[in-house]
Design an enzyme around this catalytic site. Structure first.
Site, PDB file in Angstrom:
ATOM      1  N   CYS A  49      36.917  34.065 193.090  1.00 12.49           N
ATOM      2  CA  CYS A  49      36.131  33.218 192.183  1.00 12.49           C
ATOM      3  C   CYS A  49      35.172  34.061 191.344  1.00 12.49           C
ATOM      4  O   CYS A  49      34.553  35.003 191.838  1.00 12.49           O
ATOM      5  CB  CYS A  49      35.355  32.171 192.998  1.00 12.49           C
ATOM      6  SG  CYS A  49      34.442  31.021 191.961  1.00 12.49           S
ATOM      7  N   CYS A  53      27.835  32.823 193.858  1.00 11.53           N
ATOM      8  CA  CYS A  53      27.098  32.033 194.848  1.00 11.53           C
ATOM      9  C   CYS A  53      26.884  32.897 196.103  1.00 11.53           C
ATOM     10  O   CYS A  53      27.868  33.340 196.724  1.00 11.53           O
ATOM     11  CB  CYS A  53      27.864  30.759 195.186  1.00 11.53           C
ATOM     12  SG  CYS A  53      28.377  29.854 193.706  1.00 11.53           S
ATOM     13  N   CYS A  56      28.899  32.510 199.515  1.00 13.23           N
ATOM     14  CA  CYS A  56      30.316  32.143 199.519  1.00 13.23           C
ATOM     15  C   CYS A  56      31.259  33.320 199.745  1.00 13.23           C
ATOM     16  O   CYS A  56      31.198  34.329 199.028  1.00 13.23           O
ATOM     17  CB  CYS A  56      30.655  31.447 198.200  1.00 13.23           C
ATOM     18  SG  CYS A  56      32.319  30.756 198.224  1.00 13.23           S
ATOM     19  N   CYS A  93      40.317  16.210 201.421  1.00 14.62           N
ATOM     20  CA  CYS A  93      39.501  16.871 200.401  1.00 14.62           C
ATOM     21  C   CYS A  93      40.088  18.228 200.056  1.00 14.62           C
ATOM     22  O   CYS A  93      40.223  19.090 200.932  1.00 14.62           O
ATOM     23  CB  CYS A  93      38.083  17.014 200.926  1.00 14.62           C
ATOM     24  SG  CYS A  93      36.998  17.849 199.772  1.00 14.62           S
ATOM     25  N   CYS A 126      39.541  13.314 197.796  1.00 18.99           N
ATOM     26  CA  CYS A 126      38.365  13.977 197.246  1.00 18.99           C
ATOM     27  C   CYS A 126      38.804  15.353 196.768  1.00 18.99           C
ATOM     28  O   CYS A 126      39.649  15.981 197.397  1.00 18.99           O
ATOM     29  CB  CYS A 126      37.317  14.105 198.349  1.00 18.99           C
ATOM     30  SG  CYS A 126      35.853  15.013 197.838  1.00 18.99           S
ATOM     31  N   CYS A 186      30.206  12.864 195.751  1.00 16.66           N
ATOM     32  CA  CYS A 186      29.934  13.453 197.056  1.00 16.66           C
ATOM     33  C   CYS A 186      29.083  14.674 196.762  1.00 16.66           C
ATOM     34  O   CYS A 186      29.578  15.638 196.159  1.00 16.66           O
ATOM     35  CB  CYS A 186      31.254  13.850 197.728  1.00 16.66           C
ATOM     36  SG  CYS A 186      31.025  14.860 199.194  1.00 16.66           S
ATOM     37  N   ARG A 258      27.474  13.484 205.907  1.00 12.89           N
ATOM     38  CA  ARG A 258      28.495  14.311 206.571  1.00 12.89           C
ATOM     39  C   ARG A 258      27.873  15.547 207.198  1.00 12.89           C
ATOM     40  O   ARG A 258      27.275  16.374 206.506  1.00 12.89           O
ATOM     41  CB  ARG A 258      29.577  14.695 205.543  1.00 12.89           C
ATOM     42  CG  ARG A 258      30.776  15.407 206.167  1.00 12.89           C
ATOM     43  CD  ARG A 258      31.979  15.421 205.222  1.00 12.89           C
ATOM     44  NE  ARG A 258      32.260  14.081 204.740  1.00 12.89           N
ATOM     45  CZ  ARG A 258      32.148  13.712 203.471  1.00 12.89           C
ATOM     46  NH1 ARG A 258      31.818  14.577 202.551  1.00 12.89           N
ATOM     47  NH2 ARG A 258      32.384  12.464 203.118  1.00 12.89           N
TER      48      ARG A 258
HETATM   49  N1  SAM Z   1      34.080  26.081 193.622  1.00 13.04           N
HETATM   50  C1  SAM Z   1      33.661  24.761 193.822  1.00 13.04           C
HETATM   51  C2  SAM Z   1      32.170  24.589 193.800  1.00 13.04           C
HETATM   52  O1  SAM Z   1      31.452  25.591 193.904  1.00 13.04           O
HETATM   53  O2  SAM Z   1      31.722  23.455 193.689  1.00 13.04           O
HETATM   54  C3  SAM Z   1      34.212  24.126 195.089  1.00 13.04           C
HETATM   55  C4  SAM Z   1      34.253  24.918 196.368  1.00 13.04           C
HETATM   56  S1  SAM Z   1      32.697  25.399 197.081  1.00 13.04           S
HETATM   57  C5  SAM Z   1      33.253  26.486 198.338  1.00 13.04           C
HETATM   58  C6  SAM Z   1      32.101  23.906 197.860  1.00 13.04           C
HETATM   59  C7  SAM Z   1      30.841  23.955 198.663  1.00 13.04           C
HETATM   60  O3  SAM Z   1      31.061  24.594 199.920  1.00 13.04           O
HETATM   61  C8  SAM Z   1      29.642  24.699 198.128  1.00 13.04           C
HETATM   62  O4  SAM Z   1      28.947  23.982 197.142  1.00 13.04           O
HETATM   63  C9  SAM Z   1      28.787  24.835 199.371  1.00 13.04           C
HETATM   64  O5  SAM Z   1      27.966  23.715 199.536  1.00 13.04           O
HETATM   65  C10 SAM Z   1      29.818  24.895 200.490  1.00 13.04           C
HETATM   66  N2  SAM Z   1      29.868  26.234 201.120  1.00 13.04           N
HETATM   67  C11 SAM Z   1      30.524  27.309 200.631  1.00 13.04           C
HETATM   68  N3  SAM Z   1      30.353  28.380 201.429  1.00 13.04           N
HETATM   69  C12 SAM Z   1      29.567  27.981 202.449  1.00 13.04           C
HETATM   70  C13 SAM Z   1      29.030  28.640 203.595  1.00 13.04           C
HETATM   71  N4  SAM Z   1      29.244  29.936 203.818  1.00 13.04           N
HETATM   72  N5  SAM Z   1      28.286  27.928 204.453  1.00 13.04           N
HETATM   73  C14 SAM Z   1      28.053  26.613 204.214  1.00 13.04           C
HETATM   74  N6  SAM Z   1      28.524  25.951 203.154  1.00 13.04           N
HETATM   75  C15 SAM Z   1      29.270  26.612 202.271  1.00 13.04           C
HETATM   76  C1  DTB Z   2      31.005  20.693 201.467  1.00 11.42           C
HETATM   77  O1  DTB Z   2      29.857  20.268 201.267  1.00 11.42           O
HETATM   78  N1  DTB Z   2      31.346  21.478 202.477  1.00 11.42           N
HETATM   79  C2  DTB Z   2      32.741  21.822 202.404  1.00 11.42           C
HETATM   80  C3  DTB Z   2      33.241  20.932 201.236  1.00 11.42           C
HETATM   81  N2  DTB Z   2      32.037  20.389 200.722  1.00 11.42           N
HETATM   82  C4  DTB Z   2      34.117  21.495 200.215  1.00 11.42           C
HETATM   83  C5  DTB Z   2      32.987  23.263 202.292  1.00 11.42           C
HETATM   84  C6  DTB Z   2      32.374  24.037 203.430  1.00 11.42           C
HETATM   85  C7  DTB Z   2      32.747  25.455 203.266  1.00 11.42           C
HETATM   86  C8  DTB Z   2      32.308  26.281 204.421  1.00 11.42           C
HETATM   87  C9  DTB Z   2      32.608  27.712 204.253  1.00 11.42           C
HETATM   88  C10 DTB Z   2      34.054  28.054 204.143  1.00 11.42           C
HETATM   89  O2  DTB Z   2      34.913  27.418 204.766  1.00 11.42           O
HETATM   90  O3  DTB Z   2      34.332  29.035 203.415  1.00 11.42           O
HETATM   91 FE1  SF4 Z   3      33.152  29.961 193.530  1.00 11.29          FE
HETATM   92 FE2  SF4 Z   3      32.323  29.802 196.055  1.00 11.29          FE
HETATM   93 FE3  SF4 Z   3      30.593  29.419 194.069  1.00 11.29          FE
HETATM   94 FE4  SF4 Z   3      32.499  27.557 194.523  1.00 11.29          FE
HETATM   95  S1  SF4 Z   3      30.818  28.115 195.894  1.00 11.29           S
HETATM   96  S2  SF4 Z   3      31.850  28.406 192.533  1.00 11.29           S
HETATM   97  S3  SF4 Z   3      34.154  28.904 195.218  1.00 11.29           S
HETATM   98  S4  SF4 Z   3      31.687  31.350 194.536  1.00 11.29           S
END
Ligand code: SAM
Ligand code: DTB
Ligand code: SF4
Length: 324
Positions: A49, A53, A56, A93, A126, A186, A258
């Site tokens: 990506c 963030c 992530c 989802c 979702c 959501c 959730r």
């Molecule tokens: N790229 C899209 C976005 O950023 O909206 C969708 C995928 S993103 C991985 C969805 C959500 O996963 C993020 O907004 C965050 O709240 C959650 N998330 C991602 N990595 C995480 C982590 N290491 N621990 C907890 N929540 C995480």
């Molecule tokens: C949300 O709030 N939590 C989910 C879903 N929306 C997409 C994602 C959690 C991701 C946790 C870290 C991972 O699996 O990489």
């Molecule tokens: Fe990309 Fe992860 Fe940020 Fe979603 S949360 S925009 S997957 S870096």
């Protein structure tokens, strides 16, 4: 109810047992059935990506050791969705590691095609695909998306310390497009990214300002990912998590709350307290997007022990055999 920060602090800082006693009372008023919504996640495009963030594993900016996977085809996604349904999930989802989607792109057309097929299975659908505008939102709605997940993740002030490649306002703009298209929102956040408890309440203040209110609010606890800037962040205090869930239940009584990422780091007792305080939805299945989640057997056992049952989405969708 549109509480301001002062009101939220008043609620949040009540003696713990008064707070959860009151949130339980409100919870039972709106959700009297001791049910938990089961949602299954699938990462349909993993890693690589462009965004930065700080939490992530999927950001291309960090060496997290994650193996990238291109966008899954409809034929790859469908069996996973079918299995989720057989396991008792009522919401499916699909998440993609994208900054966003634009109408006309091949990847967006491919997603729309997948969504159309998944929506025929009768589960709530979702997706979380990053930024979008009105046209994309409308097309997703028409393809059968019921809810769009787009988290604000933290307070407006703290957001810029976690992400620099898009802004908090960008997140709000996408949410407005989702609402205009008539999909449920959501939207929630992550605890444990170095924010204060006040930051969490400021995030909740923003969620309470949405019109209509968010249909579901995922509360994630950071899962520290090796290689990301937040890899060494300390764990979230369980009572702070419980207080936030209880406060959310009181101010957004109709929302599904959730208990999301980080559940595998919580004891059964801690999860029980979260359900008591107002959580009524979980991600169900061994994997989140890239991180681990409690196993299906473990979760079935926990729900049975707590006398909680799986929530049905639409009454006309028959329950899978394993739950009837
Ligand atoms: N790229 C899209 C976005 O950023 O909206 C969708 C995928 S993103 C991985 C969805 C959500 O996963 C993020 O907004 C965050 O709240 C959650 N998330 C991602 N990595 C995480 C982590 N290491 N621990 C907890 N929540 C995480
Ligand atoms: C949300 O709030 N939590 C989910 C879903 N929306 C997409 C994602 C959690 C991701 C946790 C870290 C991972 O699996 O990489
Ligand atoms: Fe990309 Fe992860 Fe940020 Fe979603 S949360 S925009 S997957 S870096």
């Amino acid at each position: 109810m549109r509480p301001n920060l002062e009101k939220l602090e008043q609620i949040y800082r009540r003696p713990l047992f008064d707070l959860i006693g009151e949130s339980r009372r409100v919870h039972l008023e709106f959700w009297p059935k001791n049910e938990v919504q089961l949602c299954t996640l699938l990462s349909v495009k993993t890693g690589g990506c462009s965004e930065d963030c700080g939490y992530c594993s999927q950001s291309a900016r960090y060496n997290t050791g994650l193996e990238r996977q291109p966008l899954m085809t409809k034929d790859e996604v469908l069996p996973v969705a079918q299995r989720a349904r057989e396991n008792g999930s009522t919401r499916f989802c699909m998440g993609a590691a994208w900054k966003g989607v634009r109408d006309g792109e091949q990847k967006f057309d491919q997603m729309l095609d997948t969504i159309r097929s998944v929506s025929e299975l009768g589960m709530e659908v979702c997706v979380t695909l990053g930024q979008l505008g009105d046209t994309e939102a409308q097309k997703l709605k028409e393809a059968g998306v019921t809810a769009y997940n787009h988290n604000i993740d933290t307070s407006p002030e703290h957001y810029a310390k976690i992400v620099s490649t898009h802004t908090f306002q960008d997140r709000l703009n996408t949410i407005s497009s989702v609402q205009r298209a008539g999909m449920s929102v959501c939207c929630g956040g992550i605890l444990g990214m170095g924010e204060t408890e006040v930051d969490r309440l400021k995030m909740l203040e923003v969620l309470c300002s949405f019109d209509p209110a968010p249909e579901s609010v995922p509360i994630n606890c950071l899962m520290p990912m090796p290689g990301t800037p937040l890899e060494d962040a300390p764990p979230v205090d369980i009572f702070e998590l419980v207080r936030l869930i209880a406060t959310t239940r009181l101010v957004l009584p109709k929302a599904k709350i959730r208990l999301s990422a980080g559940r595998s780091l919580l004891s059964r007792e801690a999860q029980a307290l979260c359900f008591f305080a107002g959580a009524n939805s979980v991600f169900y299945g061994d994997k989140l997007l890239t991180a681990e989640n409690p196993g299906v057997d473990e979760d079935r056992d926990l729900l049975e022990t707590l006398n909680l049952s799986a929530q049905s989405p639409y009454s006309d969708v028959p329950k899978p055999a394993c739950l009837s």
